[in-house]
Design a protein around this motif. Sequence first.
Motif, PDB file in Angstrom:
ATOM      1  N   LEU A 135       0.816  -1.223   0.000  1.00  0.00           N
ATOM      2  CA  LEU A 135       0.000   0.000   0.000  1.00  0.00           C
ATOM      3  C   LEU A 135       0.850   1.275   0.000  1.00  0.00           C
ATOM      4  CD1 LEU A 135      -2.998  -0.905   2.343  1.00  0.00           C
ATOM      5  CD2 LEU A 135      -2.875  -0.953  -0.155  1.00  0.00           C
ATOM      6  N   ILE A 136       2.163   1.114   0.225  1.00  0.00           N
ATOM      7  CA  ILE A 136       3.073   2.265   0.076  1.00  0.00           C
ATOM      8  C   ILE A 136       3.752   2.184  -1.297  1.00  0.00           C
ATOM      9  CG2 ILE A 136       5.152   3.413   0.972  1.00  0.00           C
ATOM     10  CD1 ILE A 136       4.366   2.232   3.741  1.00  0.00           C
ATOM     11  N   ARG A 137       4.239   0.984  -1.637  1.00  0.00           N
ATOM     12  CA  ARG A 137       4.991   0.785  -2.887  1.00  0.00           C
ATOM     13  C   ARG A 137       4.130   1.066  -4.128  1.00  0.00           C
ATOM     14  NH1 ARG A 137       6.195   0.122  -7.176  1.00  0.00           N
ATOM     15  NH2 ARG A 137       7.811  -1.142  -8.166  1.00  0.00           N
ATOM     16  N   ILE A 138       2.818   0.884  -3.992  1.00  0.00           N
ATOM     17  CA  ILE A 138       1.904   1.097  -5.119  1.00  0.00           C
ATOM     18  C   ILE A 138       1.955   2.556  -5.598  1.00  0.00           C
ATOM     19  CG2 ILE A 138      -0.301   1.786  -4.059  1.00  0.00           C
ATOM     20  CD1 ILE A 138      -1.298  -0.889  -5.578  1.00  0.00           C
ATOM     21  N   PHE A 139       2.322   3.484  -4.694  1.00  0.00           N
ATOM     22  CA  PHE A 139       2.441   4.896  -5.092  1.00  0.00           C
ATOM     23  C   PHE A 139       3.650   5.103  -6.012  1.00  0.00           C
ATOM     24  CE2 PHE A 139      -0.724   5.286  -1.930  1.00  0.00           C
ATOM     25  CZ  PHE A 139      -1.415   6.454  -2.225  1.00  0.00           C
ATOM     26  N   GLY A 140       4.633   4.205  -5.911  1.00  0.00           N
ATOM     27  CA  GLY A 140       5.751   4.226  -6.863  1.00  0.00           C
ATOM     28  C   GLY A 140       5.268   3.876  -8.259  1.00  0.00           C
ATOM     29  N   SER A 141       4.439   2.805  -8.339  1.00  0.00           N
ATOM     30  CA  SER A 141       3.865   2.405  -9.639  1.00  0.00           C
ATOM     31  C   SER A 141       2.999   3.518 -10.222  1.00  0.00           C
ATOM     32  CB  SER A 141       3.021   1.133  -9.487  1.00  0.00           C
ATOM     33  OG  SER A 141       3.822   0.062  -9.062  1.00  0.00           O
ATOM     34  N   LEU A 142       2.222   4.180  -9.354  1.00  0.00           N
ATOM     35  CA  LEU A 142       1.379   5.294  -9.821  1.00  0.00           C
ATOM     36  C   LEU A 142       2.240   6.459 -10.310  1.00  0.00           C
ATOM     37  CD1 LEU A 142      -1.394   5.341  -7.063  1.00  0.00           C
ATOM     38  CD2 LEU A 142      -1.733   4.870  -9.490  1.00  0.00           C
ATOM     39  N   GLY A 143       3.316   6.761  -9.558  1.00  0.00           N
ATOM     40  CA  GLY A 143       4.237   7.835  -9.953  1.00  0.00           C
ATOM     41  C   GLY A 143       4.843   7.557 -11.317  1.00  0.00           C
ATOM     42  N   PHE A 144       5.250   6.294 -11.512  1.00  0.00           N
ATOM     43  CA  PHE A 144       5.840   5.890 -12.800  1.00  0.00           C
ATOM     44  C   PHE A 144       4.820   6.051 -13.919  1.00  0.00           C
ATOM     45  CE2 PHE A 144       7.257   3.255 -16.205  1.00  0.00           C
ATOM     46  CZ  PHE A 144       8.643   3.176 -16.108  1.00  0.00           C
ATOM     47  N   ALA A 145       3.613   5.526 -13.685  1.00  0.00           N
ATOM     48  CA  ALA A 145       2.573   5.519 -14.719  1.00  0.00           C
ATOM     49  C   ALA A 145       2.161   6.935 -15.126  1.00  0.00           C
ATOM     50  CB  ALA A 145       1.355   4.747 -14.212  1.00  0.00           C
ATOM     51  N   SER A 155       3.673   9.850 -14.519  1.00  0.00           N
ATOM     52  CA  SER A 155       4.781  10.652 -15.049  1.00  0.00           C
ATOM     53  C   SER A 155       5.131  10.245 -16.478  1.00  0.00           C
ATOM     54  CB  SER A 155       6.022  10.508 -14.167  1.00  0.00           C
ATOM     55  OG  SER A 155       5.712  10.855 -12.843  1.00  0.00           O
ATOM     56  N   ALA A 156       5.132   8.916 -16.731  1.00  0.00           N
ATOM     57  CA  ALA A 156       5.468   8.442 -18.084  1.00  0.00           C
ATOM     58  C   ALA A 156       4.538   9.087 -19.108  1.00  0.00           C
ATOM     59  CB  ALA A 156       5.365   6.919 -18.151  1.00  0.00           C
ATOM     60  N   TYR A 157       3.258   9.190 -18.766  1.00  0.00           N
ATOM     61  CA  TYR A 157       2.299   9.772 -19.701  1.00  0.00           C
ATOM     62  C   TYR A 157       2.427  11.296 -19.776  1.00  0.00           C
ATOM     63  CZ  TYR A 157      -1.978  10.744 -22.222  1.00  0.00           C
ATOM     64  OH  TYR A 157      -2.864  11.183 -23.170  1.00  0.00           O
ATOM     65  N   LEU A 158       2.521  11.951 -18.627  1.00  0.00           N
ATOM     66  CA  LEU A 158       2.625  13.420 -18.596  1.00  0.00           C
ATOM     67  C   LEU A 158       3.890  13.922 -19.285  1.00  0.00           C
ATOM     68  CD1 LEU A 158       1.393  14.583 -15.060  1.00  0.00           C
ATOM     69  CD2 LEU A 158       0.298  14.948 -17.270  1.00  0.00           C
ATOM     70  N   PHE A 159       5.028  13.245 -18.999  1.00  0.00           N
ATOM     71  CA  PHE A 159       6.292  13.664 -19.629  1.00  0.00           C
ATOM     72  C   PHE A 159       6.221  13.514 -21.145  1.00  0.00           C
ATOM     73  CE2 PHE A 159       8.765  12.405 -15.532  1.00  0.00           C
ATOM     74  CZ  PHE A 159       8.329  13.569 -14.924  1.00  0.00           C
ATOM     75  N   GLY A 160       5.485  12.470 -21.598  1.00  0.00           N
ATOM     76  CA  GLY A 160       5.312  12.283 -23.040  1.00  0.00           C
ATOM     77  C   GLY A 160       4.604  13.471 -23.668  1.00  0.00           C
ATOM     78  N   LEU A 161       3.546  13.954 -22.991  1.00  0.00           N
ATOM     79  CA  LEU A 161       2.798  15.120 -23.497  1.00  0.00           C
ATOM     80  C   LEU A 161       3.680  16.374 -23.498  1.00  0.00           C
ATOM     81  CD1 LEU A 161      -0.670  14.631 -21.715  1.00  0.00           C
ATOM     82  CD2 LEU A 161      -0.092  14.137 -24.094  1.00  0.00           C
ATOM     83  N   ILE A 162       4.451  16.547 -22.405  1.00  0.00           N
ATOM     84  CA  ILE A 162       5.323  17.732 -22.293  1.00  0.00           C
ATOM     85  C   ILE A 162       6.397  17.711 -23.383  1.00  0.00           C
ATOM     86  CG2 ILE A 162       7.073  18.857 -20.827  1.00  0.00           C
ATOM     87  CD1 ILE A 162       5.388  17.822 -18.380  1.00  0.00           C
ATOM     88  N   LEU A 163       7.045  16.552 -23.560  1.00  0.00           N
ATOM     89  CA  LEU A 163       8.147  16.457 -24.539  1.00  0.00           C
ATOM     90  C   LEU A 163       7.636  16.511 -25.977  1.00  0.00           C
ATOM     91  CD1 LEU A 163      10.329  13.787 -22.699  1.00  0.00           C
ATOM     92  CD2 LEU A 163      10.810  16.217 -22.933  1.00  0.00           C
ATOM     93  N   LYS A 164       6.400  16.053 -26.187  1.00  0.00           N
ATOM     94  CA  LYS A 164       5.808  16.159 -27.522  1.00  0.00           C
ATOM     95  C   LYS A 164       5.631  17.641 -27.876  1.00  0.00           C
ATOM     96  CE  LYS A 164       1.805  14.671 -30.246  1.00  0.00           C
ATOM     97  NZ  LYS A 164       0.415  14.151 -30.167  1.00  0.00           N
ATOM     98  N   GLY A 165       5.220  18.435 -26.869  1.00  0.00           N
ATOM     99  CA  GLY A 165       5.007  19.861 -27.100  1.00  0.00           C
ATOM    100  C   GLY A 165       6.282  20.679 -27.159  1.00  0.00           C
ATOM    101  N   LEU A 166       7.258  20.343 -26.289  1.00  0.00           N
ATOM    102  CA  LEU A 166       8.455  21.189 -26.151  1.00  0.00           C
ATOM    103  C   LEU A 166       9.696  20.641 -26.852  1.00  0.00           C
ATOM    104  CD1 LEU A 166       8.093  22.110 -22.360  1.00  0.00           C
ATOM    105  CD2 LEU A 166       7.406  23.487 -24.318  1.00  0.00           C
ATOM    106  N   GLY A 167       9.687  19.332 -27.192  1.00  0.00           N
ATOM    107  CA  GLY A 167      10.861  18.728 -27.839  1.00  0.00           C
ATOM    108  C   GLY A 167      11.758  18.018 -26.830  1.00  0.00           C
ATOM    109  N   VAL A 202       4.630   6.848 -26.591  1.00  0.00           N
ATOM    110  CA  VAL A 202       5.655   6.103 -25.831  1.00  0.00           C
ATOM    111  C   VAL A 202       5.298   6.167 -24.339  1.00  0.00           C
ATOM    112  CG1 VAL A 202       8.096   6.037 -25.138  1.00  0.00           C
ATOM    113  CG2 VAL A 202       7.493   6.446 -27.534  1.00  0.00           C
ATOM    114  N   GLY A 203       4.897   7.355 -23.875  1.00  0.00           N
ATOM    115  CA  GLY A 203       4.484   7.523 -22.484  1.00  0.00           C
ATOM    116  C   GLY A 203       3.288   6.658 -22.137  1.00  0.00           C
ATOM    117  N   LEU A 204       2.355   6.571 -23.102  1.00  0.00           N
ATOM    118  CA  LEU A 204       1.154   5.759 -22.912  1.00  0.00           C
ATOM    119  C   LEU A 204       1.522   4.281 -22.754  1.00  0.00           C
ATOM    120  CD1 LEU A 204      -1.788   6.593 -22.756  1.00  0.00           C
ATOM    121  CD2 LEU A 204      -2.034   6.087 -25.196  1.00  0.00           C
ATOM    122  N   ALA A 205       2.528   3.826 -23.517  1.00  0.00           N
ATOM    123  CA  ALA A 205       2.983   2.427 -23.428  1.00  0.00           C
ATOM    124  C   ALA A 205       3.446   2.112 -22.005  1.00  0.00           C
ATOM    125  CB  ALA A 205       4.117   2.177 -24.417  1.00  0.00           C
TER     126      ALA A 205
END
Length: 392
Positions: A143-153, A155-167, A248-251
């Motif tokens: 129940l603590i470690r699951i927040f790591g999985s959520l952070g990964f998931a 962030s992977a998607y959000l960073f993809g959107l940011i990098l798609k927009g900014l390069g 890629v972030g979505l994957a």
Amino acid sequence: MDHSDSAAPSAASVKRDTLSLRAFSFSMYSTQALLISYIPLYFMDQGFSAHQIGIIYSTGPFISIFANLLLGMASDRFQTIKKLLTILLFGQLAMISLLFPVQHFALICLVMTAFYFFQTPMNPLSDSLILLASEHIKTPYALIRIFGSLGFAISAYLFGLILKGLGSDWTLPLGLCTISITIALSFFLKDYRGSTRKIEFSGFFKLLRKPEVLYFFFIILLVSISHRMNESFLAVALRQMGASDSQVGLAWLFSAVSEIPVLFLMGKYGHKFKELPLLVFACLMYMLRFWLASVLDDPRLVLSTQLMHSVSFGIYFSTALRYLSQLIPDEYRSSGQAVYAVVWSGLAGLISGTVGGYFFEHFGRSSFYKMGAILALLSAILFLCKHLFGRK
């Protein structure tokens, strides 16, 4: 004054400690999302080949073998995990900063090796801290470690959107942000004391003289190589197929989210099933997943195969650890875990990065994934043989 070891903690302090650990896990894994999903694309945009990216990525597993042992001993020696985590994070910050001016391949390898020295011990150390803390704050590890999985998931998607927009030039600044936030959060952590076990080096050699232990670790190595091949080159493969950074972030979002319910279910009901048949099933799912990745040409379909991470990795990882705990006597448990970590992270990562990178570059994506599927099938056959013919 920290009373986490002496007095029973108050409800308010338990709530605060739980929140601190969850926030730290979330932030720490968001850096990993960037590292696994987008740093390869950053190097690709800098003009490096798939083989060169494979070499850069294999420096991590190589140095992790030494870094994990060294930091494990330091943690035992100085009786602290929190301070070591903070030091490691400052080291990561310094190395990411050094990547900005560096252009030469050899220098990048050097800086990334140093970066991985500070990065690879983070997972085992934070896992140890959570396990020790869970006894004090009466919150299960999952129940603590699951927040790591959520952070990964997330962030992977959000960073993809940011990098798609900014390069992709914004990849390193994003890394500086996530590491800085994690450093700030590390100051809110506490050190929890428990019966810390030292790694018994004599235990290694007694373990490795047992044929059934060697056989098990050999199969683990095969599965791990196929898993790491996908992990290291998924972003490059999707980019070659024309996928955007947000896809890629979505994957990575798909794989991280899909493992959460399976890890929970395995924790709750996994003990009702025999380990070896479960491991055979997980390896067959790996084989199917990589075979599909080798024959599909639409990046959206390859992206959807990441949902199979749940029934491949989710079942495999928890079951392999459970089987290992039965295979190895209690007095060598920590040595067994250390060997497992070296095989899973170190050796497999080293082989998949160097050999896998060469294979990807010279034989193409389809053959690369077929090789991963063959290794997974071979693992399934060997686990099945162990189940049918092995001694109880």
